[in-house]
Design a protein around this motif. Structure first.
Motif, PDB file in Angstrom:
ATOM      1  N   ALA A 267       0.800  -1.225   0.000  1.00  0.00           N
ATOM      2  CA  ALA A 267       0.000   0.000   0.000  1.00  0.00           C
ATOM      3  C   ALA A 267       0.830   1.271   0.000  1.00  0.00           C
ATOM      4  O   ALA A 267       0.300   2.362  -0.237  1.00  0.00           O
ATOM      5  CB  ALA A 267      -0.933   0.011   1.217  1.00  0.00           C
ATOM      6  N   VAL A 268       2.145   1.164   0.240  1.00  0.00           N
ATOM      7  CA  VAL A 268       2.982   2.362   0.358  1.00  0.00           C
ATOM      8  C   VAL A 268       2.912   3.272  -0.860  1.00  0.00           C
ATOM      9  O   VAL A 268       2.693   4.483  -0.727  1.00  0.00           O
ATOM     10  CB  VAL A 268       4.443   1.961   0.670  1.00  0.00           C
ATOM     11  N   PRO A 269       3.116   2.773  -2.099  1.00  0.00           N
ATOM     12  CA  PRO A 269       3.103   3.695  -3.246  1.00  0.00           C
ATOM     13  C   PRO A 269       1.777   4.445  -3.399  1.00  0.00           C
ATOM     14  O   PRO A 269       1.774   5.631  -3.758  1.00  0.00           O
ATOM     15  CB  PRO A 269       3.348   2.765  -4.446  1.00  0.00           C
ATOM     16  N   PHE A 270       0.677   3.768  -3.112  1.00  0.00           N
ATOM     17  CA  PHE A 270      -0.635   4.397  -3.274  1.00  0.00           C
ATOM     18  C   PHE A 270      -0.891   5.411  -2.164  1.00  0.00           C
ATOM     19  O   PHE A 270      -1.486   6.458  -2.382  1.00  0.00           O
ATOM     20  CB  PHE A 270      -1.716   3.314  -3.276  1.00  0.00           C
ATOM     21  N   GLN A 271      -0.416   5.107  -0.961  1.00  0.00           N
ATOM     22  CA  GLN A 271      -0.581   6.042   0.145  1.00  0.00           C
ATOM     23  C   GLN A 271       0.312   7.264  -0.041  1.00  0.00           C
ATOM     24  O   GLN A 271      -0.067   8.381   0.313  1.00  0.00           O
ATOM     25  CB  GLN A 271      -0.267   5.348   1.471  1.00  0.00           C
ATOM     26  N   GLY A 348      -9.137  13.969  -3.367  1.00  0.00           N
ATOM     27  CA  GLY A 348      -9.160  14.659  -4.638  1.00  0.00           C
ATOM     28  C   GLY A 348      -8.181  14.120  -5.654  1.00  0.00           C
ATOM     29  O   GLY A 348      -7.301  14.847  -6.138  1.00  0.00           O
ATOM     30  N   PHE A 349      -8.292  12.839  -5.986  1.00  0.00           N
ATOM     31  CA  PHE A 349      -7.423  12.258  -7.008  1.00  0.00           C
ATOM     32  C   PHE A 349      -7.742  12.863  -8.371  1.00  0.00           C
ATOM     33  O   PHE A 349      -8.886  13.220  -8.664  1.00  0.00           O
ATOM     34  CB  PHE A 349      -7.615  10.738  -7.057  1.00  0.00           C
ATOM     35  N   ALA A 350      -6.739  12.910  -9.228  1.00  0.00           N
ATOM     36  CA  ALA A 350      -6.899  13.546 -10.537  1.00  0.00           C
ATOM     37  C   ALA A 350      -7.746  12.713 -11.482  1.00  0.00           C
ATOM     38  O   ALA A 350      -8.480  13.254 -12.311  1.00  0.00           O
ATOM     39  CB  ALA A 350      -5.527  13.807 -11.166  1.00  0.00           C
ATOM     40  N   THR A 351      -7.652  11.385 -11.376  1.00  0.00           N
ATOM     41  CA  THR A 351      -8.379  10.522 -12.300  1.00  0.00           C
ATOM     42  C   THR A 351      -9.149   9.462 -11.537  1.00  0.00           C
ATOM     43  O   THR A 351      -8.845   9.152 -10.373  1.00  0.00           O
ATOM     44  CB  THR A 351      -7.419   9.825 -13.287  1.00  0.00           C
ATOM     45  N   LEU A 352     -10.140   8.875 -12.223  1.00  0.00           N
ATOM     46  CA  LEU A 352     -10.904   7.782 -11.635  1.00  0.00           C
ATOM     47  C   LEU A 352     -10.031   6.556 -11.430  1.00  0.00           C
ATOM     48  O   LEU A 352     -10.186   5.829 -10.438  1.00  0.00           O
ATOM     49  CB  LEU A 352     -12.090   7.447 -12.542  1.00  0.00           C
ATOM     50  N   GLN A 353      -9.106   6.313 -12.362  1.00  0.00           N
ATOM     51  CA  GLN A 353      -8.221   5.162 -12.243  1.00  0.00           C
ATOM     52  C   GLN A 353      -7.372   5.249 -10.975  1.00  0.00           C
ATOM     53  O   GLN A 353      -7.150   4.250 -10.287  1.00  0.00           O
ATOM     54  CB  GLN A 353      -7.310   5.051 -13.470  1.00  0.00           C
ATOM     55  N   ALA A 354      -6.878   6.453 -10.679  1.00  0.00           N
ATOM     56  CA  ALA A 354      -6.076   6.629  -9.461  1.00  0.00           C
ATOM     57  C   ALA A 354      -6.907   6.374  -8.212  1.00  0.00           C
ATOM     58  O   ALA A 354      -6.437   5.758  -7.253  1.00  0.00           O
ATOM     59  CB  ALA A 354      -5.503   8.043  -9.434  1.00  0.00           C
ATOM     60  N   THR A 355      -8.158   6.832  -8.244  1.00  0.00           N
ATOM     61  CA  THR A 355      -9.047   6.603  -7.099  1.00  0.00           C
ATOM     62  C   THR A 355      -9.303   5.116  -6.900  1.00  0.00           C
ATOM     63  O   THR A 355      -9.224   4.603  -5.773  1.00  0.00           O
ATOM     64  CB  THR A 355     -10.383   7.333  -7.310  1.00  0.00           C
ATOM     65  N   LEU A 356      -9.618   4.408  -7.988  1.00  0.00           N
ATOM     66  CA  LEU A 356      -9.903   2.983  -7.887  1.00  0.00           C
ATOM     67  C   LEU A 356      -8.675   2.200  -7.428  1.00  0.00           C
ATOM     68  O   LEU A 356      -8.793   1.258  -6.626  1.00  0.00           O
ATOM     69  CB  LEU A 356     -10.391   2.459  -9.238  1.00  0.00           C
ATOM     70  N   TYR A 358      -6.241   3.325  -5.548  1.00  0.00           N
ATOM     71  CA  TYR A 358      -6.050   3.618  -4.128  1.00  0.00           C
ATOM     72  C   TYR A 358      -7.030   2.827  -3.271  1.00  0.00           C
ATOM     73  O   TYR A 358      -6.653   2.234  -2.255  1.00  0.00           O
ATOM     74  CB  TYR A 358      -6.221   5.116  -3.884  1.00  0.00           C
ATOM     75  N   VAL A 359      -8.314   2.817  -3.689  1.00  0.00           N
ATOM     76  CA  VAL A 359      -9.342   2.079  -2.944  1.00  0.00           C
ATOM     77  C   VAL A 359      -8.999   0.595  -2.899  1.00  0.00           C
ATOM     78  O   VAL A 359      -9.109  -0.062  -1.849  1.00  0.00           O
ATOM     79  CB  VAL A 359     -10.731   2.303  -3.576  1.00  0.00           C
ATOM     80  N   ALA A 360      -8.564   0.051  -4.023  1.00  0.00           N
ATOM     81  CA  ALA A 360      -8.284  -1.378  -4.099  1.00  0.00           C
ATOM     82  C   ALA A 360      -7.133  -1.777  -3.173  1.00  0.00           C
ATOM     83  O   ALA A 360      -7.248  -2.729  -2.393  1.00  0.00           O
ATOM     84  CB  ALA A 360      -7.972  -1.779  -5.539  1.00  0.00           C
ATOM     85  N   MET A 361      -6.029  -1.039  -3.220  1.00  0.00           N
ATOM     86  CA  MET A 361      -4.823  -1.466  -2.522  1.00  0.00           C
ATOM     87  C   MET A 361      -4.774  -1.034  -1.061  1.00  0.00           C
ATOM     88  O   MET A 361      -4.013  -1.617  -0.283  1.00  0.00           O
ATOM     89  CB  MET A 361      -3.590  -0.936  -3.255  1.00  0.00           C
ATOM     90  N   THR A 362      -5.510  -0.022  -0.686  1.00  0.00           N
ATOM     91  CA  THR A 362      -5.457   0.432   0.706  1.00  0.00           C
ATOM     92  C   THR A 362      -6.700   0.059   1.509  1.00  0.00           C
ATOM     93  O   THR A 362      -6.668   0.118   2.746  1.00  0.00           O
ATOM     94  CB  THR A 362      -5.276   1.957   0.781  1.00  0.00           C
ATOM     95  N   VAL A 363      -7.797  -0.322   0.840  1.00  0.00           N
ATOM     96  CA  VAL A 363      -9.027  -0.652   1.566  1.00  0.00           C
ATOM     97  C   VAL A 363      -9.561  -2.030   1.185  1.00  0.00           C
ATOM     98  O   VAL A 363      -9.703  -2.917   2.036  1.00  0.00           O
ATOM     99  CB  VAL A 363     -10.122   0.416   1.326  1.00  0.00           C
TER     100      VAL A 363
END
Length: 397
Positions: A267-271, A348-356, A358-363
């Protein structure tokens, strides 16, 4: 002679009332009145004395709050009266006595309302300064305190019965107490806002909110989850939650530590893309904060939600236990994503892909891993893994 007969009649009436309502009915009557007094009397009177409430429409506000408090007291008193019924009394008998107690609660509420009215008018009585209103307020406070003490005594008796009847009382007490401590740490570290009011609670409010969350939400949730676990264990549908032999316990702890560390590394890179910093787990406060988050999530999402979903699917839908576990772990993971989404959206992620991502790997992925560990090894392993993942993530950031 007349006095003796009156005393005999009073004793007979008291015995008849006790026979009709018993302990469950006494709890309902006393808690209904005490709830009304606490909200419509003491709360209003205290706010008036502190200058937090104006005298405009005082009695109307006190009356409305008295009714609300009475209803809350009745609900809690009914539940406590049934669960805390004396040994040898069936649940059906307790329900009947609660219903009879509801009838006796009506005249008792009238008496309590008179005391609540005088309590609410305390500041007015002090402002007027005349003897009669001041005596009335003093009598109101005295009667109110006596009625609250009566409710506390009967409630404590019922609570003792309920606690003695609780098979998992030791483990349940530990879990509820730990949840209270965890909520207290989280609320004191970041005092929450009251939903819809945009009001941030004070330190005292944080303590009260933690108590409400622990004993009115986590308490019933833990009780129900442990009861369902016991039934699932009897049906060989879930691993035991009780202590096991030392080698298995050590293996479970090691498994939790390894899984948590791996999840933290992933999760480090996404966090890092979302935050510049994280809680410093090298400090006592940071470590306690990390552990508190893990306790709340695992008690409510894994112990309660996963167990409840598995029970419902196995008991009512005849779903095989393996498939039921998959569904339950997925439901708990989805619930965790929904709980965390407001905070994720605030990043406030820039793209939907970044949000998804982040959600996948940290939650989502960690929630699934914690659910599988809970299902296979128990709540302790899931808790260790969750706390380790948060600690590893914070240390590496």
């Amino acid at each position: 002679m007349t006095t003796t007969m009156m005393k005999q009649n009073e004793a007979a009436l008291g015995a008849a009332v006790e026979r009709d309502v018993g302990l469950p009915g006494r709890v309902v009557v006393s808690w209904t009145v005490a709830g009304g007094l606490a909200v419509g009397g003491f709360l209003v009177g205290g706010m008036m004395l502190a200058g937090k409430l104006s005298g405009s429409g005082l009695l109307l506000a006190a009356g409305a709050l008295y009714i609300i408090g009475g209803l809350l007291g009745f609900g809690h008193g009914a539940a406590l009266g049934i669960l805390g019924r004396p040994e040898g009394m069936s649940a059906r008998e307790a329900v009947a006595k609660v219903a009879m107690g509801a009838i006796y609660a009506v005249p008792a509420l009238i008496v309590g309302f008179l005391a609540a009215g005088w309590i609410a008018m305390t500041s007015v009585a002090l402002y007027i300064g005349k003897p009669l209103p001041m005596v009335g307020a003093a009598v109101g406070w005295l009667v109110g305190l006596v009625l609250v003490v009566v409710a506390a005594v009967s409630g404590w008796e019922a609570l003792r019965h309920a606690y003695a009847r609780w098979p998992e009382r030791r483990l349940g007490t530990v879990l509820v107490t730990a949840t209270f401590g965890a909520l207290l740490v989280l609320f004191m570290a970041d005092r929450p806002e009251l939903w819809g009011l945009r009001l941030r609670v004070t330190e005292v409010g944080a303590v009260l909110l933690a108590a409400v969350g622990a004993f009115w939400i986590a308490g019933p949730a833990v009780t129900l989850a442990l009861m369902l676990r016991r039934r699932l264990q009897a049906a060989r549908a879930l691993v035991p939650v009780t202590a096991e032999r030392t080698p298995r316990v050590l293996a479970s702890v090691a498994m939790g530590l390894a899984a948590g560390a791996l999840l933290g590394v992933l999760a480090v890179p996404f966090q890092q893309a979302a935050f510049a910093g994280a809680p410093d787990v090298g400090t006592v406060g940071g470590a306690v904060l990390v552990a508190s988050r893990a306790i709340v999530d695992e008690v409510l999402l894994r112990l309660f939600l996963v167990t409840a979903v598995v029970w419902g699917l196995v008991r009512w839908q005849n779903v095989p236990r393996g498939k039921a576990a998959v569904y339950a772990v997925t439901v708990a993971a989805a619930a965790q994503v929904l709980i965390y989404m407001p905070g994720i959206n605030a990043i406030g992620f820039a793209t939907l892909q970044a949000t998804l991502a982040y959600v996948a790997m940290t939650v989502a992925v960690p929630a699934i891993v914690f659910g599988v560990l809970y299902w296979k090894r128990g709540i302790g392993t899931a808790l260790v893994a969750h706390a380790t993942a948060l600690a590893a993530l914070a240390l590496m950031l």
